[in-house]
Scaffold this motif. Sequence first.
Motif, short mmCIF file in Angstrom:
data_model
loop_
_atom_site.label_atom_id
_atom_site.label_comp_id
_atom_site.label_asym_id
_atom_site.label_seq_id
_atom_site.Cartn_x
_atom_site.Cartn_y
_atom_site.Cartn_z
N ALA A 1 -9.63 8.86 5.95
CA ALA A 1 -8.61 9.53 6.77
C ALA A 1 -7.62 10.28 5.91
CB ALA A 1 -7.88 8.50 7.63
N VAL A 2 -7.12 9.65 4.85
CA VAL A 2 -6.07 10.24 4.01
C VAL A 2 -6.33 9.89 2.56
CG1 VAL A 2 -3.58 10.36 3.56
CG2 VAL A 2 -4.38 9.97 5.89
N VAL A 3 -6.10 10.86 1.67
CA VAL A 3 -6.13 10.62 0.22
C VAL A 3 -4.78 11.05 -0.34
CG1 VAL A 3 -7.22 11.18 -1.99
CG2 VAL A 3 -8.62 11.00 0.08
N GLU A 4 -4.07 10.12 -0.99
CA GLU A 4 -2.75 10.42 -1.56
C GLU A 4 -2.79 10.09 -3.05
OE1 GLU A 4 0.33 8.99 1.79
OE2 GLU A 4 -1.20 7.51 1.27
N SER A 5 -2.47 11.07 -3.87
CA SER A 5 -2.49 10.86 -5.31
C SER A 5 -1.10 11.00 -5.91
CB SER A 5 -3.44 11.85 -5.99
OG SER A 5 -3.46 11.61 -7.39
N THR A 6 -0.75 10.05 -6.80
CA THR A 6 0.53 10.16 -7.51
C THR A 6 0.31 10.62 -8.94
OG1 THR A 6 0.44 7.87 -8.31
CG2 THR A 6 1.45 8.23 -6.15
N GLY A 7 -0.94 10.90 -9.29
CA GLY A 7 -1.27 11.25 -10.66
C GLY A 7 -1.91 10.08 -11.36
N SER A 8 -1.14 9.01 -11.53
CA SER A 8 -1.67 7.81 -12.19
C SER A 8 -2.46 6.93 -11.22
CB SER A 8 -0.54 6.99 -12.80
OG SER A 8 0.36 6.57 -11.79
N MET A 9 -2.13 7.03 -9.91
CA MET A 9 -2.79 6.21 -8.90
C MET A 9 -3.20 7.08 -7.72
SD MET A 9 -2.41 3.18 -10.31
CE MET A 9 -2.78 2.00 -9.02
N THR A 10 -4.28 6.66 -7.03
CA THR A 10 -4.71 7.34 -5.81
C THR A 10 -4.87 6.31 -4.70
OG1 THR A 10 -5.86 9.06 -7.05
CG2 THR A 10 -6.45 8.82 -4.74
N TYR A 11 -4.32 6.64 -3.52
CA TYR A 11 -4.41 5.75 -2.37
C TYR A 11 -5.35 6.39 -1.35
CZ TYR A 11 -0.17 3.97 -4.55
OH TYR A 11 0.72 3.47 -5.45
N VAL A 12 -6.43 5.67 -1.05
CA VAL A 12 -7.43 6.15 -0.09
C VAL A 12 -7.32 5.29 1.16
CG1 VAL A 12 -9.87 6.54 0.35
CG2 VAL A 12 -8.95 6.89 -1.96
N THR A 13 -7.06 5.92 2.32
CA THR A 13 -6.95 5.21 3.58
C THR A 13 -8.13 5.58 4.46
OG1 THR A 13 -4.54 5.26 3.43
CG2 THR A 13 -5.48 4.70 5.57
N THR A 14 -8.79 4.59 5.01
CA THR A 14 -10.01 4.85 5.79
C THR A 14 -9.69 5.14 7.26
OG1 THR A 14 -10.33 2.51 6.36
CG2 THR A 14 -11.32 3.29 4.30
N ALA A 15 -10.58 5.88 7.90
CA ALA A 15 -10.45 6.20 9.33
C ALA A 15 -11.18 5.16 10.15
CB ALA A 15 -11.01 7.60 9.59
#
Length: 356
Positions: free
Chosen positions: A301-315
Amino acid sequence: MSDIQIELANINKHYGTYHALKDVSLRIEKGSFVALVGPSGCGKSTLLRSLAGLESITGGTIRIAGEVINNVPPRKRDVAMVFQSYALYPHMTVAENLTYSLRIKGVKKDVARKAAEEIAATTGLTGLLDRYPRELSGGQRQRVAMGRAIIRHPKAFLFDEPLSNLDAALRVQMRKEIRSLHDRLGATSVYVTHDQIEAMTMADHVVVMREGVIEQQGAPLELYDTPANKFVAGFIGSPAMNFVPGTIAANGHEVVLDLPGAPVMELGRQVEANRQVTVGLRPEHLSVVPLDEASLRLPVAVVESTGSMTYVTTATTPELTVVETGRTAAKTGDNVGVRIEPGNVHLFDRQSEKAI
């Protein structure tokens, strides 16, 4: 036997018909740093203010250094409180703010000034003693508030969300400064916060509260690794733990997740067969992997990257959050493989929400 500096025994507090604190008992060792943490309205600030004498308790016993202080007025409890709002006198200089408690006790002006200079050196306020609060930054004002508490050499320092008014970068800096001061002074500190990151990084002992009761207490990593119930599991850790309904298989050592295409997952231990459970999965214990290596195949659903970390949220329902170190090629709308390590699975009873 440990040297107990503060003891709260069966503390109750009523505001009319509202029961704010419900038989709260807590022992705090001398020299320890204890964080009271929980959502708004859980009773943590009420407990701190009761300890300071700013709230009267309905029942129970409060002891400081072995002395019962239930009926002792705040000024005689020998505790120092640092507030969220700093509470500095605007018409007084930094030095005058620092030495106010000494001056009202009759300490000579030159002795008080020398004490202020020593505290200023400890708290990074040297060179600011003749300024007024309006001429200081938020972090400097908070240091003055802490210095004013330190100068009294109290039996305990009480912090009531002292960093809430600071920006994110300054909060990180002040976290380190407060903990460093605590260690240098050999102080006993009780620190109230709603920010579990503050609690985890600063405290020796974390007390998680909800609706006026202590849900669990212990070392920070003990609460992270072995939460007593679903509430503590969801509160400790950032991002929060994922929760998925599941059912224990007939053999008692596997669980079936209520997610599309979820396989039967080995638990590595025996649990009551056919039990309805909630499965807890920390985002950092999940990983995005090639589909042929995956435990689950899920849409993104969403991919959020801070550079050092990436947050992947599923649909999915419920959605899962996966924390990846560095970058990922996954994009919104992709199907990705998610791997679950059986050793990092938490189980909670579906009804009682207690850990299994």
